[in-house]
Design a protein around this motif. Structure first.
Motif, short mmCIF file in Angstrom:
data_model
loop_
_atom_site.label_atom_id
_atom_site.label_comp_id
_atom_site.label_asym_id
_atom_site.label_seq_id
_atom_site.Cartn_x
_atom_site.Cartn_y
_atom_site.Cartn_z
N SER A 1 0.83 -1.21 0.00
CA SER A 1 0.00 0.00 0.00
C SER A 1 0.87 1.26 0.00
O SER A 1 0.49 2.27 -0.60
N ILE B 1 1.94 1.73 -3.60
CA ILE B 1 0.82 2.23 -4.41
C ILE B 1 0.55 3.70 -4.11
O ILE B 1 0.33 4.50 -5.03
N ALA B 2 0.59 4.07 -2.83
CA ALA B 2 0.35 5.47 -2.46
C ALA B 2 1.44 6.38 -3.02
O ALA B 2 1.15 7.48 -3.50
N ALA C 1 3.23 5.78 -5.72
CA ALA C 1 3.02 5.82 -7.17
C ALA C 1 1.86 6.74 -7.54
O ALA C 1 1.85 7.32 -8.62
N ALA C 2 0.90 6.89 -6.63
CA ALA C 2 -0.25 7.76 -6.87
C ALA C 2 0.02 9.21 -6.46
O ALA C 2 -0.89 10.03 -6.47
N GLY C 3 1.26 9.52 -6.09
CA GLY C 3 1.62 10.89 -5.75
C GLY C 3 1.60 11.23 -4.28
O GLY C 3 1.72 12.39 -3.90
N TRP D 1 -1.70 12.41 1.86
CA TRP D 1 -2.14 13.55 1.07
C TRP D 1 -2.62 14.73 1.88
O TRP D 1 -2.84 15.79 1.31
#
Length: 161
Positions: A87, A90-91, A93-95, A158
């Protein structure tokens, strides 16, 4: 705040509780306690279901409990660590801007905070058995766990400080 007050507070505002946990500083020992506590509660939640299964099938209860103990207290933590790392990747990679500690905290805290519903699921499985009630409580547990986990990931990766 203590864990016993943070768990009900998580149901009211998971991001606020997660932000408070982050403000306490990065401590791996705290994470390990969250994880092992959640896994032990998962084992306890399985006891009524396993007792019902042993009674209905004639299997040895101690063997069922031993297998569940091995799976939930010794193997599940390793799998949850791997899931937290995935996770995190993935986080990122998602910025997202967080570190792997935040991903571990989000997952382990979500698992522990959703444990009251996990215990309820175990009681329903043990006393009522398979059926609509068990499916409903299981779906509710999954939804709450995912809600807490996603809220923690959003707060950790974020949210602006």
């Amino acid at each position: 705040m203590s864990v016993t007050t943070d768990i009900p507070a998580t149901y009211k505002g998971p991001r606020r509780v997660f932000a408070r946990l982050l403000d306490m500083g990065a401590r791996e020992d705290r994470l390990l306690v969250f994880l092992i506590s959640g896994c032990v509660l998962a084992f306890v939640a399985q006891m009524p279901k396993l007792a019902r299964e042993a009674y209905l099938t004639g299997q040895e209860l101690n063997m069922l409990l031993g297998g569940s103990l091995l799976a939930l207290v010794f193997i599940a933590p390793l799998l949850l660590y791997m899931l937290a790392l995935a996770s995190h990747w993935i986080a990122r990679a998602a910025g997202g801007q967080g570190d792997a500690y935040r991903a571990r905290l989000a997952l382990f805290w979500a698992f522990l905070a959703a444990s009251p519903l996990m215990l309820l699921n175990g009681l329903v499985a043990g006393f009522i058995g398979a059926g609509a009630a068990l499916n409903l409580v299981g779906a509710l547990w999954c939804a709450v766990f995912l809600w807490f986990w996603v809220a923690g990931m959003i707060q950790g990766y974020w949210a602006k400080p």
